[in-house]
Every structure is written in structure tokens, then in C-alpha cells.
Enzyme design. Sequence first.
Site, PDB file in Angstrom:
ATOM      1  N   LYS A   4      14.461  -2.956 -16.738  1.00 14.43           N
ATOM      2  CA  LYS A   4      15.165  -3.792 -15.759  1.00 14.43           C
ATOM      3  C   LYS A   4      15.590  -5.150 -16.354  1.00 14.43           C
ATOM      4  CE  LYS A   4      12.834  -1.695 -11.745  1.00 14.43           C
ATOM      5  NZ  LYS A   4      12.061  -1.959 -10.494  1.00 14.43           N
ATOM      6  N   TYR A   9      19.283   2.888  -5.323  1.00 14.95           N
ATOM      7  CA  TYR A   9      18.157   2.489  -4.469  1.00 14.95           C
ATOM      8  C   TYR A   9      18.437   2.744  -2.982  1.00 14.95           C
ATOM      9  CZ  TYR A   9      15.238   0.414  -8.125  1.00 14.95           C
ATOM     10  OH  TYR A   9      14.407   0.221  -9.198  1.00 14.95           O
ATOM     11  N   ASN A  50       9.816  -6.355 -11.894  1.00 19.65           N
ATOM     12  CA  ASN A  50       8.678  -5.614 -12.448  1.00 19.65           C
ATOM     13  C   ASN A  50       9.049  -4.734 -13.652  1.00 19.65           C
ATOM     14  OD1 ASN A  50       9.993  -3.618 -11.048  1.00 19.65           O
ATOM     15  ND2 ASN A  50       8.273  -3.089  -9.717  1.00 19.65           N
ATOM     16  N   HIS A  66      11.572   0.925 -14.132  1.00 15.58           N
ATOM     17  CA  HIS A  66      11.610   1.947 -13.078  1.00 15.58           C
ATOM     18  C   HIS A  66      11.246   3.272 -13.694  1.00 15.58           C
ATOM     19  CE1 HIS A  66      13.042   4.836 -10.111  1.00 15.58           C
ATOM     20  NE2 HIS A  66      13.597   5.462 -11.127  1.00 15.58           N
ATOM     21  N   GLU A 125      18.342  11.367 -10.470  1.00 16.78           N
ATOM     22  CA  GLU A 125      18.574  10.070 -11.128  1.00 16.78           C
ATOM     23  C   GLU A 125      19.181  10.256 -12.520  1.00 16.78           C
ATOM     24  OE1 GLU A 125      14.860   7.973  -8.715  1.00 16.78           O
ATOM     25  OE2 GLU A 125      14.746   8.160 -10.890  1.00 16.78           O
TER      26      GLU A 125
HETATM   27  P1  ATP Z   1      10.625   1.848  -9.060  1.00 14.06           P
HETATM   28  O1  ATP Z   1      11.227   2.751  -8.003  1.00 14.06           O
HETATM   29  O2  ATP Z   1      11.515   0.692  -9.433  1.00 14.06           O
HETATM   30  O3  ATP Z   1      10.120   2.622 -10.241  1.00 14.06           O
HETATM   31  P2  ATP Z   1       8.182   1.829  -7.599  1.00 14.06           P
HETATM   32  O4  ATP Z   1       8.431   3.290  -7.396  1.00 14.06           O
HETATM   33  O5  ATP Z   1       6.873   1.424  -8.211  1.00 14.06           O
HETATM   34  O6  ATP Z   1       9.320   1.172  -8.462  1.00 14.06           O
HETATM   35  P3  ATP Z   1       9.281   1.418  -4.985  1.00 14.06           P
HETATM   36  O7  ATP Z   1       8.417   1.379  -3.769  1.00 14.06           O
HETATM   37  O8  ATP Z   1      10.100   2.631  -5.242  1.00 14.06           O
HETATM   38  O9  ATP Z   1       8.350   1.074  -6.228  1.00 14.06           O
HETATM   39  O10 ATP Z   1      10.222   0.136  -4.925  1.00 14.06           O
HETATM   40  C1  ATP Z   1      11.396   0.069  -5.716  1.00 14.06           C
HETATM   41  C2  ATP Z   1      11.546  -1.311  -6.286  1.00 14.06           C
HETATM   42  O11 ATP Z   1      11.801  -2.214  -5.230  1.00 14.06           O
HETATM   43  C3  ATP Z   1      10.299  -1.873  -6.977  1.00 14.06           C
HETATM   44  O12 ATP Z   1      10.163  -1.482  -8.308  1.00 14.06           O
HETATM   45  C4  ATP Z   1      10.546  -3.354  -6.885  1.00 14.06           C
HETATM   46  O13 ATP Z   1      11.426  -3.783  -7.905  1.00 14.06           O
HETATM   47  C5  ATP Z   1      11.230  -3.486  -5.525  1.00 14.06           C
HETATM   48  N1  ATP Z   1      10.247  -3.811  -4.497  1.00 14.06           N
HETATM   49  C6  ATP Z   1       9.354  -2.982  -3.916  1.00 14.06           C
HETATM   50  N2  ATP Z   1       8.608  -3.626  -3.000  1.00 14.06           N
HETATM   51  C7  ATP Z   1       9.061  -4.907  -2.984  1.00 14.06           C
HETATM   52  C8  ATP Z   1       8.715  -6.073  -2.265  1.00 14.06           C
HETATM   53  N3  ATP Z   1       7.754  -6.051  -1.341  1.00 14.06           N
HETATM   54  N4  ATP Z   1       9.409  -7.197  -2.521  1.00 14.06           N
HETATM   55  C9  ATP Z   1      10.400  -7.225  -3.436  1.00 14.06           C
HETATM   56  N5  ATP Z   1      10.778  -6.166  -4.160  1.00 14.06           N
HETATM   57  C10 ATP Z   1      10.120  -5.017  -3.949  1.00 14.06           C
HETATM   58 MG    MG Z   2      10.286   4.109  -6.714  1.00 10.53          MG
END
Ligand code: ATP
Ligand code: MG
Length: 138
Positions: free
Chosen positions: A9, A49, A112, A115, A126
Site C-alpha cells: 500500500k 474495496y 497498514n 493487503h 482480485e
Molecule cells: P485488507 O483487506 O486490506 O487486506 P484486512 O482484510 O485485514 O485488510 P478489512 O476488514 O478487509 O481488513 O479492511 C480493509 C482495509 O480497510 C484495511 O486493511 C484498512 O486499511 C481499512 N480499515 C479497516 N478498518 C478500518 C478502520 N476502522 N479505520 C480505518 N481504516 C480501516
Molecule cells: Mg480484507
Amino acid sequence: MERTFSIIKPDATKRNLTGKVNAMIEGAGLRIVAQRRIQMTEAQAKRFYEVHAERPFYGELVEFMTSAPVVVQVLEADNAVAKYREVMGATNPEEADAGTIRKEVALSIGENSVHGSDSQENAAIEIAQFFSEAEIVG
Ligand code: ATP
Ligand code: MG
């Protein structure tokens, strides 16, 4: 052999951490079988997303993902989906285990660093959004 989809990212590419993240990926036994650095468009980020469209952080997430280049990748290994989720660590870096990418590199729950697909079904969807089969070379 299973495949998963990965994104390095903007927070990581901006801090010159592509190589460090790739070293952690390869060190865990995942093979990078396709990789491209791109500037995501707003349309691409929104589509990617879409499952989070109703979440309060969706706008912020789309803005972040288009704020600087990302590196999209296809990773291959036995149990690649689960293995990469383990290597990434918890979504919130404060909750991530020691030695995971998010613990070592991520800045916050939003920024973070990586992904990874959450299922084989989503991995296939994806991967197809960003790569043709001819671009994936194991
Ligand atoms: P990713 O899909 O990016 O691999 P993940 O599966 O661990 O991450 P998801 O629940 O799918 O987490 O959320 C997608 C992304 O949305 C997260 O990686 C993060 O960047 C963002 N995100 C999730 N929760 C929050 C939050 N509470 N506040 C801000 N951003 C968030
Ligand atoms: Mg995810």
C-alpha cells in the site's frame, strides 16, 4: 499450489519499503509470480474495496489507496491465502504478532502497509482485476 493477491500500500511504497516487504514475503516461502507498480485510479480503488462501501472509513480508504503508487502482486505457495494472512498480521498493527509485516512496518489500522485476499474465491476475483493469466509466471 495456491495463489493469493497482495497489494503493497501507499504508506509502504512512499517510505521505500517495497524491498523490505518483499523480503518478508519471500522469507516466509511465498513466491512472487507477478508484480506491477501502479498508480491506482479512484475507480479501481472503489471497485476493489466495494465490499466496504457502506463502512464509515470507505471514503478515507479510497483516498489513501490512490494517494501514491501501490505494488500489486500475485503470490504462490501451499495454502497461500492463509499463509499470507499470517505473514501480514492483524489489520490493526497494534494487535499484530511480532515478526509480521504489519507489526514491523504498518503505521495504523488505515495505513497498514499490505493487503492480502481473505479467501481463495476473492483471491481469484482480485487477481483477475489486475493481471491476465499470461502475466503470471510461476
Ligand atoms: P485488507 O483487506 O486490506 O487486506 P484486512 O482484510 O485485514 O485488510 P478489512 O476488514 O478487509 O481488513 O479492511 C480493509 C482495509 O480497510 C484495511 O486493511 C484498512 O486499511 C481499512 N480499515 C479497516 N478498518 C478500518 C478502520 N476502522 N479505520 C480505518 N481504516 C480501516
Ligand atoms: Mg480484507
